[in-house]
Design an enzyme around this catalytic site. Structure first.
Site, short mmCIF file in Angstrom:
data_model
loop_
_atom_site.label_atom_id
_atom_site.label_comp_id
_atom_site.label_asym_id
_atom_site.label_seq_id
_atom_site.Cartn_x
_atom_site.Cartn_y
_atom_site.Cartn_z
N GLU A 41 11.26 43.40 -15.40
CA GLU A 41 11.57 43.26 -13.97
C GLU A 41 10.72 44.26 -13.18
OE1 GLU A 41 15.54 44.57 -13.16
OE2 GLU A 41 15.53 43.77 -11.12
N LYS A 112 15.62 36.71 -8.01
CA LYS A 112 16.85 37.29 -8.57
C LYS A 112 18.03 36.96 -7.66
CE LYS A 112 18.41 41.74 -10.52
NZ LYS A 112 17.98 43.14 -10.73
N CYS A 148 17.26 40.50 -15.12
CA CYS A 148 18.23 41.57 -15.38
C CYS A 148 19.67 41.19 -15.04
CB CYS A 148 17.78 42.83 -14.64
SG CYS A 148 18.43 44.36 -15.37
#
Lengths: 546, 546
Positions: A41, A112, A148
């Site tokens: 990330e 994300k 993540c």
């Protein structure tokens, strides 16, 4: 299809460094026959880039790196994390994104959805959460690209978020999950991470490829431990901790499952030891520094820091000062010397008595009629801090701070004295764990002198002083601190658990009253789920329990 | 219907204090004939409560205060901000809410939708955004209850959020907007606030009652300036700045509009002056402290801080040390003395020469063969810091830091030396504004000696030293700093604006390289839109422009 995980040590804002590292890994992955190579990330920026993300110039650099990587994506696809500008007028200006690059172009971008904004994380400060979802397609496979936290909402009774991005992608179907992470170390986290991956694999019945950062960025430590899990929930492989690696996996092999046990050991004290050594090493390397200095008191805290520094930087890059006063016991000086000799580091002895007398003399007219008190103890601690800083300034050795978490918690330390230093190495390690670390360090023979471990802790700022004169015994203190700081228990809870009410009130009050000191403390290498510093944000003028 | 705005000075976590203050205001509002009395956002806890919100025990205290207020809501309704638990399993555990209390009960709760998470704000760290909206009804009126940021998405070309809570409430219709705010001071913010209210009034064609906090919480300053605006966009009243007040307004009067001009003056330097005085006063009052100490150098920075401290705390609560060395000029000591006499504060003179010699002597064996450099300058600054801290420890006077924003930006200061102190009073004021402040302070006669204002700035750490030896002139430096720090311009932008590229590169590099120093700096009273400290979060090991 073969997927490579590249577990690398990035440097925040050092675009050229990060790019070169990734290009190297692309080459390695190609040699390993990979069809896709995955980085972490925000690998382009390093994590966490913090308010650099608010600078348009910084973002232009990110775009340049993505272009260079796209150019390199020939014969291999690259999955990499970077910020992405939000094309809509409404909402934050950026997304935290996973780019999928192939054939010289950006083929796909996933943003994300779940933005951690707690503890050390500030992602909603910068990013808009994703509100549309699309799987990536490559060579006939459908890939759920995720970032993540996107996988951390599954398997909780009290999930932090109201959406679940992989549930949305599941409507389109996917063959495997590829998760790009920047998931920091705590001594409990590696285990939790495997559980989180397992929850997802169970829910979506596909394998997961999970790639993490390694290396540390000031206080935030990344341990690596990238992993691959088969659809049956057995671990296919766990990458090593605290080192970089590039490893390639065949999807068909991973699909089969029923893997033999391969989980790496996760012993708390051993993990903390390795994390701190890497934390020191990266702090120096990334600031372009080489040499450290610290004060050796003969006590266990400075002994531990000296050993960790020597292991991180090498004997020739660590020097120490022994700074005895009239209150220092003989054994203190002997123990300090013995340690320095055991680990072969330079030490000098500087007596602080004359300087102390000069301060007393100078302050006499102002202090006339007053009694000796904490002022005189602080003076000694500050003279030591000043001498260490003077040698630091003169020779370019960065001062390592040696305060532990128990002391930092209750304010048992002198601001600008023993609280000085560029990096607090053991500021997230309770005193009781400091002893465990000492035994761990001595496991193959004496490094830290036995006497340093066995004698009663003392600041030696007045005759016959012991830490236990002003604090509860560390066994008790650390339990209360852990339950308050990590577990956020109330005084009421603690009393109900059997702790003495007066002790509880006194300890919690000390913790809260000393926010002003910790606000000026050095960055602390973070090894627990709640370290002082950027992950614990408390009011200073607050009155609660204070 | 009559609505009272209670602009109060809360104390974070001091529930009893906040409750008593609000109960007093309820009484006053009743005497003024109010039907509703409104308090600020999170008035129950004070703002910002930060990570206290993660403690269940803290939240229980909030519930108790809400119950007490509900009990007091007899014959008058109370609108008050407090955290509220999220009944759903998904999402964060709390809302940031406005409670509407009447007849002993909670009649209505509105949750905040737009959660500021930028600069000093961390609201998404704690709160779930509202996803359902309902107007409150009271005595035949429909009220759009909203909280601070909820009104700030209107009138922007690039709004921060994708929803607009008042648009949702408008579907139900409402008679007026009642906004509970905790909107911190900057020297530009009061004007922006009136504009934001005006945008909403224009869009929804109803009056707005806007109530703010006053008082400061460590670095965050609330200036008050609560206000009432008629539906035609004319200001009905602006409450005073920097003082508490309870004022009641008749809705019918406000509806009429066409009000004569009544906006209060908002002169930058005057606002900053008043904000800093309140900032010092509240820091001491809320920590239960009375007395301050600072070093007077004869320069303009320490002179300004001395005057502000004397105005905040009174002459008898401020003492100074004059700490000359062999490099101090005669005029420095004279100027410092004159200032101390002008404002009638205690001062003592302490020569640092002997202590300095003793350090030199002690360090001689270690420093053998080295040349004099910045080390010796830092030693002097640190001796001064230590002497101030010694007197602070002995007599309980808290050390005020005197570094300005220009110095803090480029790292022109010594860690643990002149960067020491419990509160950085002028750390958010550029040097060029320091001069403006001095002229403002002297507007009715000399308080700060003329010579202090006119002489060239110098740290006096070596013979004939001037700040301009190592820094660009402040006029130039401050322009570059402002454009980089507040406006986030890139080197490229700055060069395009006509600044010299070498100077720009050097200044920006200094700013970025000195994050490590500022990370250990005292909390800074915030008066600009981008102060160092909690509102500007930068990596330390970052490499960008460094």
């Amino acid at each position: 299809m073969k997927i490579a995980l590249a577990q690398l040590n990035y440097h925040i804002g050092n675009f050229e460094h990060n790019l070169q590292k990734m290009l190297e890994a692309v080459k390695t992955a190609k040699q390993q026959g990979a069809d896709i190579v995955a980085f972490g990330e925000l690998a382009v920026t390093g994590y966490p880039p913090r308010d650099f993300l608010e600078f348009d110039d910084f973002l232009r650099h990110c775009d340049d790196v993505i272009n260079s990587l796209a150019h390199a994506a020939q014969g291999i696809a690259i999955a990499v994390g970077a910020p992405c500008r939000n094309p809509y007028a409404e909402g934050k200006d950026l997304f935290n994104s996973a780019y999928f690059l192939f054939d010289g172009k950006v083929q796909h971008i996933t943003h994300k959805t779940l933005l951690p904004t707690y503890d050390i994380f500030d992602e909603y400060r910068y990013f808009e959460p994703a509100f549309e979802w699309q799987v990536a397609e490559f060579k006939g496979k459908r890939i759920a690209l995720s970032i993540c936290e996107d996988i951390w909402n599954v398997g909780n009774e009290n999930p932090l978020y109201r959406v679940c991005p992989l549930d949305e992608m599941q409507k389109q179907g996917f063959d495997f999950i590829l998760n790009l992470s920047a998931s920091p170390f705590t001594h409990e986290h590696a285990r939790e991470r495997i559980e989180a991956v397992r929850h997802n694999v169970a829910r979506y019945q596909t394998p997961m490829f999970y790639v993490n950062h390694v290396g540390s960025q000031t206080e935030v430590i990344f341990d690596g431990g990238s992993l691959v899990m088969s659809p049956d929930g057995t671990l296919y492989e766990e990458c090593p901790y605290f080192v970089e690696c590039v490893r390639t996996y065949d999807l068909n092999d991973v699909m089969r499952g029923n893997n033999p046990p391969c989980e790496l050991p996760k012993e708390k004290i051993s993990l903390i030891h390795d994390a701190l050594v890497m934390g020191i090493r990266d702090y120096f390397a990334k600031l372009g520094l080489k040499r450290a200095i610290l004060g050796l008191s003969g006590g266990i805290d400075s002994a531990i820091v000296a050993v960790l520094a020597q292991r991180a930087l090498g004997s020739k890059n660590v020097r120490c000062l022994l700074l005895p006063s009239q209150f220092s016991s003989d054994h203190s000086i002997q123990d300090a010397r013995k340690l320095a000799e055991n680990i072969n580091i330079q030490y000098d002895t500087v007596f602080i008595e004359d300087i102390y007398q000069e301060y007393e003399q100078t302050l006499k007219p102002i202090f006339a009629g007053t009694k000796s008190d904490i002022t005189e103890e602080n003076l000694q601690a500050r003279i030591r801090g000043m001498l260490l800083m003077a040698v630091s300034n003169k020779f370019g050795n960065i001062l390592l701070n040696t305060s532990n978490k128990s002391e930092a918690a209750v304010g048992y330390g002198t601001l600008y004295g023993d609280m000085a230093g560029g990096l607090a190495v053991i500021g997230d390690v309770y005193k009781t764990d400091i002893y465990r670390l000492a035994h761990y360090i001595n496991k193959d023979g004496e490094v830290i002198p036995q006497n340093t471990i066995t004698k009663a802790p003392s600041a030696e700022l007045r005759p016959d002083q012991k830490d236990s004169d002003s604090l509860p015994e560390y066994d008790l203190l650390d339990q209360i601190l852990y339950l308050y700081i990590e577990k956020r228990k109330s005084p009421r809870d603690l009393v109900a658990m059997g702790f003495d009410e007066l002790v509880v009130r006194r300890v919690l009050r000390l913790v809260n009253l000393n926010e002003f000191k910790r606000a000026q403390f050095a960055p602390i290498l973070r090894v627990s789920s709640k370290a002082f510093g950027m992950g614990r944000r408390m009011p200073i003028v607050g009155k609660y329990l204070g």
